[in-house]
Design a protein around this motif. Structure first.
Motif, PDB file in Angstrom:
ATOM      1  N   THR A 135       1.226  -1.046   0.169  1.00  0.00           N
ATOM      2  CA  THR A 135      -0.400   0.280  -0.146  1.00  0.00           C
ATOM      3  C   THR A 135       0.924   1.489   0.550  1.00  0.00           C
ATOM      4  N   LEU A 136       0.693   1.652  -1.239  1.00  0.00           N
ATOM      5  CA  LEU A 136       1.703   2.970  -1.272  1.00  0.00           C
ATOM      6  C   LEU A 136       0.554   4.150  -0.787  1.00  0.00           C
ATOM      7  N   GLY A 137       1.370   5.613   0.399  1.00  0.00           N
ATOM      8  CA  GLY A 137       0.063   6.704   0.929  1.00  0.00           C
ATOM      9  C   GLY A 137       0.329   7.499   0.158  1.00  0.00           C
ATOM     10  N   LEU A 138      -0.417   8.320  -0.980  1.00  0.00           N
ATOM     11  CA  LEU A 138       0.626   9.775  -1.263  1.00  0.00           C
ATOM     12  C   LEU A 138      -0.027  10.420  -0.254  1.00  0.00           C
ATOM     13  N   HIS A 139       0.551  11.675   0.567  1.00  0.00           N
ATOM     14  CA  HIS A 139       0.295  12.978   1.360  1.00  0.00           C
ATOM     15  C   HIS A 139       0.232  13.861   0.756  1.00  0.00           C
ATOM     16  N   GLY A 140      -0.499  14.204   0.077  1.00  0.00           N
ATOM     17  CA  GLY A 140      -1.112  15.404  -0.388  1.00  0.00           C
ATOM     18  C   GLY A 140      -1.470  15.040  -2.475  1.00  0.00           C
ATOM     19  N   PHE A 141      -2.273  16.054  -3.242  1.00  0.00           N
ATOM     20  CA  PHE A 141      -2.805  14.897  -4.704  1.00  0.00           C
ATOM     21  C   PHE A 141      -1.936  16.351  -5.575  1.00  0.00           C
ATOM     22  N   GLY A 142      -1.008  16.686  -5.238  1.00  0.00           N
ATOM     23  CA  GLY A 142      -0.718  17.612  -6.291  1.00  0.00           C
ATOM     24  C   GLY A 142      -0.411  17.125  -7.892  1.00  0.00           C
ATOM     25  N   TYR A 143       0.236  17.275  -9.126  1.00  0.00           N
ATOM     26  CA  TYR A 143       1.425  16.850 -10.412  1.00  0.00           C
ATOM     27  C   TYR A 143       1.978  15.675 -10.000  1.00  0.00           C
ATOM     28  N   THR A 163      -5.817  14.624   1.287  1.00  0.00           N
ATOM     29  CA  THR A 163      -6.162  15.609   0.568  1.00  0.00           C
ATOM     30  C   THR A 163      -6.747  16.341   1.098  1.00  0.00           C
ATOM     31  N   GLN A 164      -7.068  17.704   1.110  1.00  0.00           N
ATOM     32  CA  GLN A 164      -7.847  18.461   1.333  1.00  0.00           C
ATOM     33  C   GLN A 164      -8.223  19.329   0.520  1.00  0.00           C
ATOM     34  N   TYR A 165      -7.847  19.268  -0.663  1.00  0.00           N
ATOM     35  CA  TYR A 165      -8.200  19.846  -1.612  1.00  0.00           C
ATOM     36  C   TYR A 165      -8.707  19.373  -2.948  1.00  0.00           C
ATOM     37  N   SER A 166      -8.481  18.197  -2.773  1.00  0.00           N
ATOM     38  CA  SER A 166      -8.416  17.911  -4.487  1.00  0.00           C
ATOM     39  C   SER A 166      -9.361  16.604  -4.441  1.00  0.00           C
ATOM     40  N   LYS A 167     -10.415  16.614  -3.168  1.00  0.00           N
ATOM     41  CA  LYS A 167     -10.705  15.403  -2.561  1.00  0.00           C
ATOM     42  C   LYS A 167     -11.004  14.388  -4.099  1.00  0.00           C
ATOM     43  N   GLY A 168     -12.917  14.859  -4.655  1.00  0.00           N
ATOM     44  CA  GLY A 168     -13.265  14.870  -5.588  1.00  0.00           C
ATOM     45  C   GLY A 168     -12.163  14.800  -6.881  1.00  0.00           C
ATOM     46  N   ILE A 173     -10.666   9.463 -10.162  1.00  0.00           N
ATOM     47  CA  ILE A 173     -10.079   8.401 -10.663  1.00  0.00           C
ATOM     48  C   ILE A 173      -9.929   6.778 -10.158  1.00  0.00           C
ATOM     49  N   GLY A 174     -10.448   6.457  -9.277  1.00  0.00           N
ATOM     50  CA  GLY A 174     -10.863   6.024  -8.424  1.00  0.00           C
ATOM     51  C   GLY A 174      -9.905   5.249  -7.283  1.00  0.00           C
ATOM     52  N   LEU A 175      -9.199   7.095  -6.259  1.00  0.00           N
ATOM     53  CA  LEU A 175      -8.060   6.318  -5.818  1.00  0.00           C
ATOM     54  C   LEU A 175      -8.971   6.738  -4.093  1.00  0.00           C
ATOM     55  N   LYS A 176      -8.185   5.678  -3.654  1.00  0.00           N
ATOM     56  CA  LYS A 176      -9.281   5.707  -1.961  1.00  0.00           C
ATOM     57  C   LYS A 176      -8.854   7.149  -1.274  1.00  0.00           C
ATOM     58  N   VAL A 177      -9.155   8.002  -0.719  1.00  0.00           N
ATOM     59  CA  VAL A 177      -9.292   8.742   0.122  1.00  0.00           C
ATOM     60  C   VAL A 177      -9.367   8.332   1.130  1.00  0.00           C
ATOM     61  N   THR A 178      -8.841   8.772   2.308  1.00  0.00           N
ATOM     62  CA  THR A 178      -8.632   8.974   4.070  1.00  0.00           C
ATOM     63  C   THR A 178      -9.585   9.658   4.260  1.00  0.00           C
ATOM     64  N   ILE A 190       4.462   2.292   2.387  1.00  0.00           N
ATOM     65  CA  ILE A 190       4.916   3.350   1.686  1.00  0.00           C
ATOM     66  C   ILE A 190       4.375   4.222   1.743  1.00  0.00           C
ATOM     67  N   VAL A 191       5.077   5.480   2.558  1.00  0.00           N
ATOM     68  CA  VAL A 191       4.404   7.086   1.931  1.00  0.00           C
ATOM     69  C   VAL A 191       5.378   7.836   1.707  1.00  0.00           C
ATOM     70  N   SER A 192       4.236   8.934   0.305  1.00  0.00           N
ATOM     71  CA  SER A 192       4.817   9.363  -0.718  1.00  0.00           C
ATOM     72  C   SER A 192       4.842  10.844  -0.069  1.00  0.00           C
ATOM     73  N   ILE A 193       5.293  11.812   0.362  1.00  0.00           N
ATOM     74  CA  ILE A 193       5.047  13.171   0.799  1.00  0.00           C
ATOM     75  C   ILE A 193       5.045  14.093  -0.150  1.00  0.00           C
ATOM     76  N   HIS A 194       3.788  15.121  -0.649  1.00  0.00           N
ATOM     77  CA  HIS A 194       3.980  15.923  -2.209  1.00  0.00           C
ATOM     78  C   HIS A 194       3.092  16.894  -1.131  1.00  0.00           C
ATOM     79  N   VAL A 195       3.308  17.559  -0.624  1.00  0.00           N
ATOM     80  CA  VAL A 195       3.079  18.972  -0.328  1.00  0.00           C
ATOM     81  C   VAL A 195       4.282  19.911  -0.280  1.00  0.00           C
TER      82      VAL A 195
END
Ligand code: 3PG
Length: 308
Positions: A135-143, A163-168, A173-178, A190-195
Motif C-alpha cells: 500500500t502506497l500512501g500519497l500525502h498530498g495530491f498535486g501533479y 488530500t484536503q483540497y482535491s478529494k473529488g 480516478i478511483g483513489l481511496k481518500v483517507t 510506503i508514504v510519499s510526501i507531496h505537499v
C-alpha cells in the motif's frame, strides 16, 4: 532590448538552454546566463539589469529582489516557490510565476526509485520486498502525486491518498481518500510526501502523525525538508527500528541519521528530482514562454503573487 537572466546554481541540461535561447532570440530579447554560481554577490550583480529571471531553487529573497531594480517578472521553472520572497516581490510590483506540472513526472519517477531503493535494502544484498501488493500512501495530491499514482498503479500497488483540497479529483480516478492524515500513515507500507513547504504543511509530518506508521514502513520525501519535523522523525525511527527515510532533501540533522540509522536512510547528494533533460526542457521552455506571454500579451497565468 529586454535582458532575461537565467540564474541557476544547478544548471539546466544543454538541450533546454538551446530551446530557451531560440524562444528569446525570436523576440529579440537578450539572454544572460548565470550558472553554478558560488556566491550571492554574483547573483546580486547579475540581476541588476535584468527585466526577467528564470530560476530553479535559487533563493530570491528581499535583497536579491531589491538588487533587481528593473525586474518585472521572476519565473520559478518548477513547482515549489518557497525560495522566492513573495511579499517582497509584490511590494516591488514583480510578478512571480511557477510552471506547475512541468517537472512532475521526473520527480514522481525519483519518488518511485527511492521507494524501491528502500524496499530493496539499499541494494545491499539483504532480502528486501516488492512494490506489487503493497500500500502506497500519497500525502498530498498535486501533479507529482498524480504521476506517482499512475506509476504505482501499473506496478500493482494499492494506492491511497490524503488530500484536503482535491478529494473529488482523487475519488474520480478511483483513489481511496483517507479520512485523516493519521489514517494514511497507519495504513501505508510506503508514504510519499507531496505537499508544498507553505502554511499548514510546515513541519506537518510530526510525531502525532508518524506514530501511526507501521514498523517496517518507508517514508519517501521528494517535497521539502521543511514539511518534516526532524526531531520527531528521529524519535519514531528510534522507537520503530524498521522504519526507513528516503529523501531527495538532506535533513538538517544529517549527522544524527549517519550515526544512528545506518542502512535506514538515503539522501541524494544534490536535489535530483527534477534533474532530467526532459524536466529541464519542459519547465525551462514553459518559463521562457510565460515570460514572452507576459511581456507581449500581458498573460499572467501561473502568477503566484498578486501585486497591488
Ligand atoms: C520543484 O519544486 O519544482 C522541485 O523541487 C525541483 O527543484 P529544482 O528545480 O531545484 O530541481
Amino acid at each position: 532590448m529586454r535582458k532575461i537572466l537565467i540564474a541557476t546554481e544547478k544548471p539546466f541540461a544543454p538541450v533546454a538552454i538551446k530551446k530557451i535561447s531560440k524562444i528569446f532570440d525570436k523576440e529579440n530579447y537578450e539572454l544572460v546566463m548565470l550558472e553554478r554560481y558560488a556566491s550571492k554577490q554574483e547573483l546580486l550583480d547579475a540581476v541588476a539589469d535584468a527585466e526577467a529571471a528564470i530560476i530553479r531553487s535559487d533563493k530570491f529573497d528581499e535583497e536579491v529582489l531589491e538588487a533587481g531594480k528593473k525586474l518585472k517578472i521572476v519565473v520559478r521553472a518548477g513547482a515549489g516557490y518557497d525560495n522566492v520572497d513573495l511579499e517582497a516581490a509584490t511590494k516591488r510590483n514583480i510578478v512571480v510565476m511557477n510552471t506547475p506540472g512541468q517537472n512532475a513526472n521526473a520527480v514522481a519517477e525519483l519518488a518511485i526509485g527511492l521507494a524501491i531503493f528502500g524496499l530493496r535494502e539499499l541494494y545491499s544484498g539483504k532480502p528486501g520486498g516488492e512494490m506489487r501488493g503493497r500500500t502506497l500512501g500519497l500525502h498530498g495530491f498535486g501533479y507529482v502525486a498524480r504521476n506517482v499514482f499512475r506509476i504505482a498503479r501499473a506496478m500493482g500497488m494499492k494506492v491511497i491518498v490524503y488530500t484536503q483540497y482535491s478529494k473529488g479529483a482523487a475519488a474520480a480516478i478511483g483513489l481511496k481518500v483517507t479520512n485523516s492524515l493519521e489514517q494514511l500513515y497507519e495504513k501505508s507500507d510506503i508514504v510519499s510526501i507531496h505537499v508544498p513547504a507553505r502554511g499548514v504543511h510546515i513541519k506537518s509530518v510530526s510525531y502525532d502523525i508518524l506514530k501511526h506508521l507501521k514498523d517496517g514502513s518507508i517514508i519517501v520525501n521528494t517535497a521539502r525538508k521543511e514539511v518534516i519535523n526532524e526531531p520527531d522523525l528521529i524519535k519514531i525511527m528510534e522507537e520503530k527500528p524498521g522504519i526507513k527515510y528516503m529523501s531527495d532533501l538532506t535533513p538538517d540533522a544529517e549527522a544524527e541519521f549517519v550515526e544512528k540509522f545506518p542502512g535506514r536512510y538515503f539522501f541524494t547528494p544534490k536535489k535530483a528530482g527534477a534533474q532530467t533533460a526532459e524536466a529541464n526542457l519542459n519547465a525551462g521552455v514553459a518559463a521562457a514562454e510565460q515570460i514572452v506571454g507576459y511581456f507581449e500579451n500581458n498573460d499572467a497565468t501561473h502568477q503566484v503573487n498578486k501585486p497591488k
